[in-house]
Scaffold this active site. Structure first.
Site, PDB file in Angstrom:
ATOM      1  N   ARG A 244       0.841  -1.254  -0.242  1.00  0.00           N
ATOM      2  CA  ARG A 244      -0.076   0.028  -0.045  1.00  0.00           C
ATOM      3  C   ARG A 244       0.762   1.206   0.087  1.00  0.00           C
ATOM      4  O   ARG A 244       1.847   1.364   0.666  1.00  0.00           O
ATOM      5  CB  ARG A 244      -1.049   0.195   1.322  1.00  0.00           C
ATOM      6  CG  ARG A 244      -2.043  -0.952   1.214  1.00  0.00           C
ATOM      7  CD  ARG A 244      -3.153  -0.451   0.277  1.00  0.00           C
ATOM      8  NE  ARG A 244      -4.284  -1.384   0.249  1.00  0.00           N
ATOM      9  CZ  ARG A 244      -4.551  -2.303  -0.460  1.00  0.00           C
ATOM     10  NH1 ARG A 244      -3.442  -2.987  -1.306  1.00  0.00           N
ATOM     11  NH2 ARG A 244      -5.592  -3.085  -0.166  1.00  0.00           N
ATOM     12  N   GLU A 273      -3.912   7.446  -5.057  1.00  0.00           N
ATOM     13  CA  GLU A 273      -4.165   6.833  -6.169  1.00  0.00           C
ATOM     14  C   GLU A 273      -5.520   7.049  -6.848  1.00  0.00           C
ATOM     15  O   GLU A 273      -6.600   7.252  -6.064  1.00  0.00           O
ATOM     16  CB  GLU A 273      -4.262   5.169  -5.948  1.00  0.00           C
ATOM     17  CG  GLU A 273      -2.995   4.592  -5.431  1.00  0.00           C
ATOM     18  CD  GLU A 273      -3.106   3.147  -5.201  1.00  0.00           C
ATOM     19  OE1 GLU A 273      -3.935   2.457  -5.359  1.00  0.00           O
ATOM     20  OE2 GLU A 273      -1.953   2.631  -4.458  1.00  0.00           O
ATOM     21  N   HIS A 292      -1.476   0.137  -9.765  1.00  0.00           N
ATOM     22  CA  HIS A 292      -1.836  -0.827  -8.792  1.00  0.00           C
ATOM     23  C   HIS A 292      -2.705  -2.015  -9.153  1.00  0.00           C
ATOM     24  O   HIS A 292      -3.898  -2.192  -9.381  1.00  0.00           O
ATOM     25  CB  HIS A 292      -3.126  -0.191  -7.830  1.00  0.00           C
ATOM     26  CG  HIS A 292      -3.608  -0.682  -6.527  1.00  0.00           C
ATOM     27  ND1 HIS A 292      -3.750  -0.128  -5.328  1.00  0.00           N
ATOM     28  CD2 HIS A 292      -3.476  -2.211  -6.014  1.00  0.00           C
ATOM     29  CE1 HIS A 292      -3.868  -1.022  -4.428  1.00  0.00           C
ATOM     30  NE2 HIS A 292      -3.646  -2.474  -5.010  1.00  0.00           N
TER      31      HIS A 292
HETATM   32  C1  GLV Z   1      -5.112  -5.221  -3.679  1.00  0.00           C
HETATM   33  O1  GLV Z   1      -4.436  -4.590  -3.557  1.00  0.00           O
HETATM   34  C2  GLV Z   1      -5.858  -6.036  -2.728  1.00  0.00           C
HETATM   35  O2  GLV Z   1      -5.813  -5.721  -1.468  1.00  0.00           O
HETATM   36  O3  GLV Z   1      -6.550  -6.783  -2.821  1.00  0.00           O
END
Ligand code: GLV
Length: 331
Positions: A244, A273, A292
């Site tokens: 993250r 993001e 991401h």
């Molecule tokens: C993606 O980042 C998730 O947490 O599934």
């Protein structure tokens, strides 16, 4: 005449899901309100739509906080998130209200590990920079020192958070004959299998050629990689983040990359993001930023959606969620 019809539970789903999960949802005995747009519902819209619902199926782009839960009202029985990470959700507030929160562990482990290793290789061997140079006509000759980067093979890799995904990354890296170090608050059950050695935080920072982040984001891991941590890393070190954005103090990272305090970074997650296209980080040649996409394999996304629907329907039926992020809710 007495109306004997049983009211179907109302559910708000914050984005179109991949099939077959979407069809399962559409055929379920629920009143489905499906957000039709490509982006997430704005927070105020989310508040409006969730009011009076019994179920909410959300994504990591939706902020689920105390105010949202208050707007939803006392009918809300289950929140199911199509993601493994749930840092966008105030879990403690959900638990206080007796609302189980579903998530999707396991099914995205391999896809995310693939991406982490791809990002590590891409950043080390400067793939994006090199490919951009080819497209822009800057490939003038075979150059003895052109686009050189460090070896991944034989390097020392520090894994921060040797959980499911960290271990899957370690397994892949065994093929590169790396020395694997890790740091976790507690010894990892995967350490022996993947041949990773627990080391103190300072040792991991000082000895790793690559540091790859796989810890959950929480107050304990907020800005774990800050100026002090960056100062302890090798000047040749490369940081990879597929966890993250908040685990990294991005301003400190930008400064470290600009001044050569560390060599490069590969980031699949950022703050915020999406990262605006004119963000200063994106002007640095030694940074690879991805949008991401850790879990973005077809099968992982399908399975995540199926798991999210299964959690939702279990919660609506008053059953224990197969994958619950706040098991304390069950007492
Ligand atoms: C993606 O980042 C998730 O947490 O599934």
């Amino acid at each position: 005449m007495v109306n004997t019809a049983i009211a179907l539970p109302r559910v708000f789903v914050t984005r179109r899901l991949p099939e077959p999960a979407l069809s399962r949802l559409q055929q379920a005995p629920i009143v489905l309100d499906l957000w039709p747009e490509a982006g997430p519902p704005p927070y105020e819209e989310l508040q409006r739509r969730v009011a009076g619902c019994q179920g909410l199926l959300c994504l990591l782009t939706d902020r689920i906080d105390e105010a949202l839960l208050a707007a939803a009202g006392s009918e809300l029985r289950v929140i199911s998130q199509m993601a493994v990470g749930v840092d966008n959700i105030d879990l403690a507030a959900c638990t206080r209200r007796g609302i189980p929160v579903g998530h999707t562990p396991g099914v995205l482990t391999e896809a995310t590990a693939d991406l982490a290793v791809a990002l590590l290789l891409a950043t080390a061997r400067r793939l994006v920079e090199a490919a951009n140079d080819v497209k822009a006509g800057r490939w003038h000759t075979w150059d003895p020192m052109g686009w050189v980067g460090p070896d991944v093979h034989g390097s020392t890799v520090g894994i921060v958070g040797l959980g499911r995904i960290g271990a899957a990354v370690a397994r892949r890296l065994q093929g590169f004959a790396v020395r694997l170090l890790y740091h976790n608050p507690r010894p990892s059950p995967w350490a022996a299998e993947v041949g990773a050695t627990w080391v103190p935080w300072e040792t991991l920072l000082a000895e790793s050629d690559f540091i790859t982040l796989h810890c959950p984001y929480s107050p304990a891991t907020h800005h774990l990689i800050n100026a002090a941590a960056l100062a302890q890393m090798k000047p040749t070190a490369i940081l990879i983040n597929t966890a993250r954005g908040g685990v990294v103090d991005q301003e400190a990272l930008e400064q470290a990359l600009r001044t050569g305090r560390i060599a490069a970074a590969g980031l699949d997650v950022t703050t915020p993001e999406p990262l605006p296209a004119d963000h200063p980080l994106l002007s640095l040649p030694n940074v690879v930023v991805l949008p991401h996409i850790g879990s973005a394999s077809l099968s992982a996304r399908r399975r995540m959606a199926e798991m999210a629907v299964a959690n939702l329907l279990a919660g609506l039926a008053g059953e224990r969620l197969p994958h619950c992020a706040n098991p304390a809710v069950y007492g």
